[in-house]
Enzyme design. Sequence first.
Site, short mmCIF file in Angstrom:
data_model
loop_
_atom_site.label_atom_id
_atom_site.label_comp_id
_atom_site.label_asym_id
_atom_site.label_seq_id
_atom_site.Cartn_x
_atom_site.Cartn_y
_atom_site.Cartn_z
N GLU A 110 74.19 54.22 57.98
CA GLU A 110 74.28 55.57 58.52
C GLU A 110 75.13 56.48 57.63
O GLU A 110 74.79 57.65 57.41
CB GLU A 110 74.82 55.55 59.95
CG GLU A 110 73.84 55.03 60.98
CD GLU A 110 73.70 53.50 60.98
OE1 GLU A 110 74.54 52.81 60.35
OE2 GLU A 110 72.75 52.99 61.60
N HIS A 158 73.02 51.87 73.51
CA HIS A 158 71.79 52.65 73.33
C HIS A 158 71.74 53.78 74.35
O HIS A 158 70.67 54.21 74.74
CB HIS A 158 70.55 51.77 73.47
CG HIS A 158 70.42 50.74 72.39
ND1 HIS A 158 71.10 49.55 72.42
CD2 HIS A 158 69.72 50.73 71.23
CE1 HIS A 158 70.81 48.84 71.34
NE2 HIS A 158 69.97 49.54 70.60
#
Lengths: 398, 325
Positions: B60, B130
């Site tokens: 990321e 999530h």
Amino acid sequence: MNARTNKPEAYTNGAEVHTPSFIDGHSVDIPILKLLKEDGSLYPNAELPELDQAKAEKVYRAFVFHRVLDERMTAAQRQGRISFYMTALGEEATTVGGAAALAPQDMIMAQYREQGCLIYRGFALTDFMNQMFSNEKDLGKGRQMPIHYGSNKLNYMTISSPLGTQIPQAAGYAYGQKLQGKDAVTMCMFGEGAASEGDFHAGLNMAAVHRAPVIFFCRNNGYAISTPSDEQYLGNGIASRGVGYGIKTIRIDGNDVLAVMKAVQFARNYALEQQAPVLIEAMSYRLGAHSTSDDPSGYRSKEEEAKWQAHDPIARFKAWLIHQKWWDEAQDKALFESLREEILAAVKVAEKVAKPPVEDLVTDVYDQVPKHLEKQLSELKEHINKYPEAYPFTAGRF
Amino acid sequence: MAQMNLLQAINNALDIAMAEDDSTLCFGEDVGHFGGVFRATSGLQEKYGKERCFNTPLVEQGIVGFANGLAAQGSRPIAEIQFADYIFPAFDQIVNESAKFRYRSGNEFNVGRMTIRTPYGGGIAGGLYHSQSPEAYFAHTPGLKIVVPRNPYQAKGLLLASIRDNNPVIFFEPKRLYRASVGEVPEDDYQLPIGKAEVINQGNDISLLGWGAQMEVIEKAAELAANAGLSCEVIDLRSILPWDVETVAQSVMKTGRLLISHEAPITGGFAGEIAATIQHECFLHLESPIARVCGVDTPYPLSLEKEHMADHLKIFEAIKRSVHY
């Protein structure tokens, strides 16, 4: 690179062994490029970079400018005239030589100790001073600590304090150049300390996989502030990491400016022709302190420093220039003297230039000043008007 | 007009953006041929090539760092972070780099052309990692814009505005609604303004404020309230940074009450910021304390999602408490 060669089965073709044994970083044999000896003579068969007398002189003048700037600005910091400074003593060959081997359209994304690149590219003395004195003429509008230079015109990306952040950015920058078919590469400079950051690994991997024409240039100067390199990494320096990422890698003597120029020219040709990254590890030594806030006597010996004084890249190059009959001691002395005067005079001018106007507090946060910042600015101005003596730099200027 | 779900609307916006500007790129984990885990980028690689729509390694900070470099170079990167929960490795690249590039350089350089898209929020049985709504972390950082759409029409118009905005934008996509929310979306190009809230429902008794997927929950609570004889003004903030103080304050001056609801935990959530500002703007108009109905201050649990969430019933109860304060 053929994608198929990257699949795991490609790695099952190595020599088979039937008793366990390890490979280690030091078993990777990494040669080191050296062209110029300490005495200023060349190694036999040394292949010189592209370099004529004018360019050699430009490199040397940048060296001397750098030495004098470092000397004068350290003194200015000690006198309390600027808040902070970082010298590059002993490492000037990596930055000046690096810039000298690039084309002007190549982007340089550096860490912080790379003023040498800007000096070579002709950043004006007044620009250096205005940045260090954070005055209203500073291109960066007085927002960052001294030595955080940046210049759009000279393709030198403004420095960011957090370490290593420029590394994945350089991969992206170079990828953009590639997509637009530019005749340009990006050179990304960092120290071996920054190579411990996650951004280093992120950046090298991104550049390798996406084949970005970027030259990763590691200045291995032996210290991350006070931490010596043997407490920073194991394996075989930073070069072995490049090999691990599938990046073409070269290790050089970072105190030999001819080797630096040769390697960067070689790397630039490769990056441009192959549209792929290169890693250069330049072995050098930070002769000075990390910054003016640091005292190296607390973590290393005078003997160690003295040993490296003997490898001074500037003295080595000067000996070669004299050998070439392109330079002499009288010229040298005159250059040092005139630069000392020039820089001292520039200090005196820059410190008298006004601080940035209060409006600069809220500009450039966004492309346009949003409403909430306009409101905060007008409240601030009202307050300054009430207590003008407490805000001498801005009061009465709006 | 076409019927599109939220993902199709996003895909359509990306398609328009890539078609109009050769320097626009979409990349992230699995974004290439596969189209991203949620398929937001489906078909783009086939249409625009592997150089402009591609998979990245799983990194990321690399993705956002790469986007920063591309944007500084003059390209228009649209980076996808697979889940907003995984944006934190890139936190430094976002808050210290994207957000400060222009300011620190005195506008010698900027990364205004970049957009980060990322699915956020709960309600998909995603558990701790999530389901997060991390907008408040970024709202504390000057230099970013933060946008959250609530349905397909908003998603397309706001995403196109984000991509074309000359500032770095984080675009949080309510993944619970990716396929669940379907609506009429113009096939042509259009933009919705960043920094402007939308009053969805006029009302007189209380103003209800939220963003993204929470708007659906708020609207449901407003229905319950209507059945109980209470008239709610419903506002979608749409942009978290900068946010539309004026529209919210005007509404609160009319209704005298404000309830803010978001999915993220209450402590340090963006509702606190709104409450403080509106209290300042509307102090003498307030009939009751500003109410916050938000997530519990725990990580987002898998099995007790319903209990954790600021659902319509919790909001309905808070509306009644506020009106009868």
